[in-house]
Design an enzyme around this catalytic site. Structure first.
Site, mmCIF file in Angstrom:
data_model
loop_
_atom_site.group_PDB
_atom_site.id
_atom_site.type_symbol
_atom_site.label_atom_id
_atom_site.label_comp_id
_atom_site.label_asym_id
_atom_site.label_seq_id
_atom_site.Cartn_x
_atom_site.Cartn_y
_atom_site.Cartn_z
ATOM 1 N N ARG A 117 17.148 -57.288 -32.220
ATOM 2 C CA ARG A 117 17.384 -56.458 -33.647
ATOM 3 C C ARG A 117 18.577 -57.636 -34.151
ATOM 4 O O ARG A 117 19.366 -58.057 -33.554
ATOM 5 C CB ARG A 117 17.978 -55.243 -33.305
ATOM 6 C CG ARG A 117 18.261 -54.626 -34.467
ATOM 7 C CD ARG A 117 16.995 -54.281 -35.695
ATOM 8 N NE ARG A 117 17.433 -53.188 -36.506
ATOM 9 C CZ ARG A 117 16.600 -52.834 -37.463
ATOM 10 N NH1 ARG A 117 15.453 -53.730 -37.542
ATOM 11 N NH2 ARG A 117 16.737 -51.947 -38.090
ATOM 12 N N THR A 384 6.863 -54.997 -42.139
ATOM 13 C CA THR A 384 6.916 -55.076 -40.795
ATOM 14 C C THR A 384 5.729 -55.702 -40.279
ATOM 15 O O THR A 384 4.651 -55.500 -41.012
ATOM 16 C CB THR A 384 7.558 -53.858 -40.250
ATOM 17 O OG1 THR A 384 8.520 -53.774 -40.808
ATOM 18 C CG2 THR A 384 7.847 -53.878 -38.636
ATOM 19 N N ASN A 404 12.368 -56.393 -42.564
ATOM 20 C CA ASN A 404 12.578 -55.117 -43.415
ATOM 21 C C ASN A 404 11.867 -54.766 -44.695
ATOM 22 O O ASN A 404 10.519 -54.629 -44.371
ATOM 23 C CB ASN A 404 14.099 -54.949 -43.656
ATOM 24 C CG ASN A 404 14.237 -53.619 -44.156
ATOM 25 O OD1 ASN A 404 13.592 -52.436 -43.658
ATOM 26 N ND2 ASN A 404 15.525 -53.116 -44.725
ATOM 27 N N SER A 455 16.948 -48.919 -35.998
ATOM 28 C CA SER A 455 15.426 -49.152 -36.522
ATOM 29 C C SER A 455 14.705 -48.010 -36.159
ATOM 30 O O SER A 455 15.064 -47.140 -35.323
ATOM 31 C CB SER A 455 15.073 -50.335 -35.714
ATOM 32 O OG SER A 455 13.758 -50.541 -35.958
HETATM 33 O O1 DON Z 1 13.517 -51.499 -38.385
HETATM 34 C C1 DON Z 1 13.022 -50.663 -39.082
HETATM 35 O O2 DON Z 1 13.076 -49.573 -38.827
HETATM 36 C C2 DON Z 1 12.797 -51.148 -40.580
HETATM 37 N N1 DON Z 1 13.337 -52.105 -40.854
HETATM 38 C C3 DON Z 1 11.135 -51.175 -40.691
HETATM 39 C C4 DON Z 1 10.716 -51.542 -41.822
HETATM 40 C C5 DON Z 1 9.099 -51.558 -41.871
HETATM 41 O O3 DON Z 1 8.486 -51.233 -41.106
HETATM 42 C C6 DON Z 1 8.660 -52.061 -43.431
HETATM 43 N N2 DON Z 1 7.297 -52.020 -43.304
HETATM 44 N N3 DON Z 1 6.527 -51.248 -43.731
#
Ligand code: DON
Length: 573
Positions: A117, A384, A404, A455
């Site tokens: 991360r 993501t 993100n 996250s």
């Molecule tokens: O780590 C996280 O929870 C977010 N940054 C994830 C973002 C995400 O899944 C966007 N996609 N659709």
């Protein structure tokens, strides 16, 4: 008088008590409860292969991973190759300027998770976005955390890889230098974010020509990204965190008022962590611990639901009500207690105990509860992408990675060709106030220098009751990731859906705040939604969400399923 079968079914869906027994034999689709015109019914992309498989958000990346497996690479080699390839061929989310989480299960039963991360830059501070404004955590230089992806992929490879890094990264370099043919999905995706990409000269030059996205069928080359990947091939993580690429990153920060320093880059480390282990109706689920909330929050939901045995019918009022209440409680705890374990004590054991789940379940009545006013605690489009891999020996990798937002901060590092994340928005940038995903989070996830932002990514591996590898699953989707992975697991185990149906099935989601049950538009019967409203649930219909990429064991080998909602695909042999 004969009562038509359809009326009996409808009564069961609307009125079913918690313990309605199903009579469907295993493998039959419980169509009950799904709206008959559900857009994605029968649309999952499915592949079957006897030995080994990769499914990912990009069919090109899945081919890369499968080629590595054919060359004798193991699942980790393939996952690392897919990770680097996605940075080239799936730029909305695949990345080297972001971070991720990897769950690895070796054929001998060893399970490890790797946390790569992003971290807050050393010059970041708790209230930095109060003065900079909320948009600053989403777009532009200030939104970027210190990238973890290259450290993570090279560390996974160092520990478990079999082929040389140069071999594993070569396909990504080739795809960057020689180009790849852009499909409809990726062309549309770049076009949808072009208004953000044009704001930054290097992004504009890399992704757009005359401010238009590459047309479907055209060849898209990224030579600067190719050179950055060559530096990683030649020097490993140091090729990214030190030397020319690091200099370019720091220069980009200075140009745009970002915070990442040379020292931040040099100090970044991926961290091996023990997995979260959840037992659910005899199955064993391994998932990510903090700094992801995924494993703990999904575990809490599963533990609450396990007490309803068997579960009510899919799509029924009884099921959706209980799910909403379980999700509400799990997210209330997530938002309050969880954060980077290097900075805060996460009460993981308590949150995951079956006794605590019983306590929470006993609070759930027949009417919706109200999410308590958020207590941030004492001070102390999104895109993501997920990929699942299994090799011919039975080693498995479940990996979710992100920038993100789609295209992250929208900032491309000039001269180095890669996009930077906007992961800082995953912190409680203003504790008690909603972030981009409407999540209201507390002090446990406040910004601090060097801290990992919490996250929701939930890469998971499921073993069957005989402790054999059964399912590899994950998805993008912000906080909805947690409930999507829950749904796929429950659809397979409880509702006995074949994996394609489990992935296509309409989804519901509750995250405590906003206090409403989100449902995929057109997925559920209006009469069910009305009845849920009658129980006091606010219902919020949303565009379909997620991109589950999952693999399940079958009698003949493996079945891979890519979510029909986005543009992924699998490959295998
Ligand atoms: O780590 C996280 O929870 C977010 N940054 C994830 C973002 C995400 O899944 C966007 N996609 N659709």
């Amino acid at each position: 008088m004969r009562i038509p079968a359809a009326s009996v079914l409808l009564a069961l869906i609307v009125l079913s008590p918690a313990c309605a027994r199903r009579s469907e034999p295993a493998g039959v689709i419980p169509l009950a409860g799904m709206a008959p015109s559900w857009t994605f019914a029968g649309k999952a992309r499915v592949i079957e292969a006897p030995k080994a498989m990769v499914v990912s958000g990009s069919p090109v990346a899945s081919d890369v991973g499968t080629d590595i497996l054919r060359q004798g690479g193991n699942a980790v080699d393939a996952a690392v190759a897919v990770g680097f390839a996605l940075a080239v061929v799936h730029p909305e989310a695949g990345n080297i300027g972001g971070g991720g989480f990897m769950v690895i299960r070796l054929r001998n039963g060893e399970v490890q998770t790797l946390d790569y991360r992003e971290t807050a830059p050393s010059r970041a501070s708790r209230d930095m976005y109060l003065s900079a404004g909320p948009e600053a955590s989403v777009t532009g230089h200030l939104s970027a955390g210190v990238p973890g992806a290259v450290a993570g992929l090279t560390e996974a490879h160092r520990r478990y890889g079999r082929l040389p890094l140069s071999v594993v990264i070569e396909p990504a370099i080739r795809l960057a230098n020689d180009g790849f043919v852009v499909d409809e999905y990726r062309s549309r995706s770049i076009g949808e974010d072009s208004a953000r990409l044009v704001l930054f000269p290097a992004s504009r030059a890399t992704f757009l020509s005359n401010d238009q996205p590459p047309a479907p069928g055209s060849t898209f080359r990224q030579p600067e990204l190719g050179a950055t990947l060559e530096a990683v091939r030649d020097s490993g993580a140091a090729g990214f965190y030190r030397g020319r690429v690091a200099d370019l990153t720091v220069a980009e920060m200075e140009r745009g008022g970002g915070l990442i320093t040379r020292e931040d880059l040099a100090a970044y480390r991926a961290i091996w962590r023990d997995p979260i282990e959840i037992s659910y109706r005899g199955y064993t689920i391994y998932s990510m611990p903090p700094a992801s909330s995924g494993g703990v929050t999904m575990g809490e939901i599963l533990n609450i639901m396990e007490g309803y045995s068997p579960l009510p019918l899919f799509g029924s009022v009884a099921l959706m009500h209980r799910e909403a209440e379980a999700m509400r409680r799990a997210f209330t705890d997530r938002n309050r207690y969880l954060g980077d374990p290097g900075f805060v004590q996460n009460p993981v054991e308590r949150l995951l105990s079956k006794e605590y789940a019983t306590e929470l379940r006993e609070q759930i009545g027949e009417q919706a509860s109200v999410t308590p006013k958020f207590d941030p605690g004492a001070p102390s489009g999104a895109s993501t992408t997920h990929y699942s891999v299994v090799d011919a020996e039975g080693n498995a990798v479940s990996c979710t990675t992100t920038l993100n937002n789609s295209y992250g901060s929208a900032v491309t590092v000039t001269g180095a060709g890669f996009l930077l994340n906007d992961e800082m928005d995953d912190f409680a940038t203003s504790p008690g106030q909603p972030n981009m995903y409407g999540l209201v989070q507390g002090e446990a996830n406040a910004i601090a220098p060097g801290k990992r932002m919490l996250s929701a990514m939930t890469p998971s591996i499921v073993l069957d009751p005989e402790k054999q590898l059964y399912l590899i699953v994950g998805t993008p989707g912000g906080p909805k990731i947690i409930t999507m992975v829950y749904h796929v697991i429950s659809n397979v185990i409880d509702h006995r859906m074949p994996l394609p149906r489990a992935v296509e099935a309409p989804r519901n989601h509750h995250q405590a705040l906003p206090d409403s049950l989100q449902v995929e538009d057109g997925g559920f019967l209006p009469v069910v939604l009305d009845s849920l409203r009658g129980r006091g649930h606010g219902i919020s219909s949303r565009d379909p969400w997620g991109d589950v990429e999952a693999i399940i064991r079958t009698p003949g080998g493996w079945q891979g399923v890519s979510d029909p909602r986005l543009g992924g695909g699998g490959a295998g042999y």
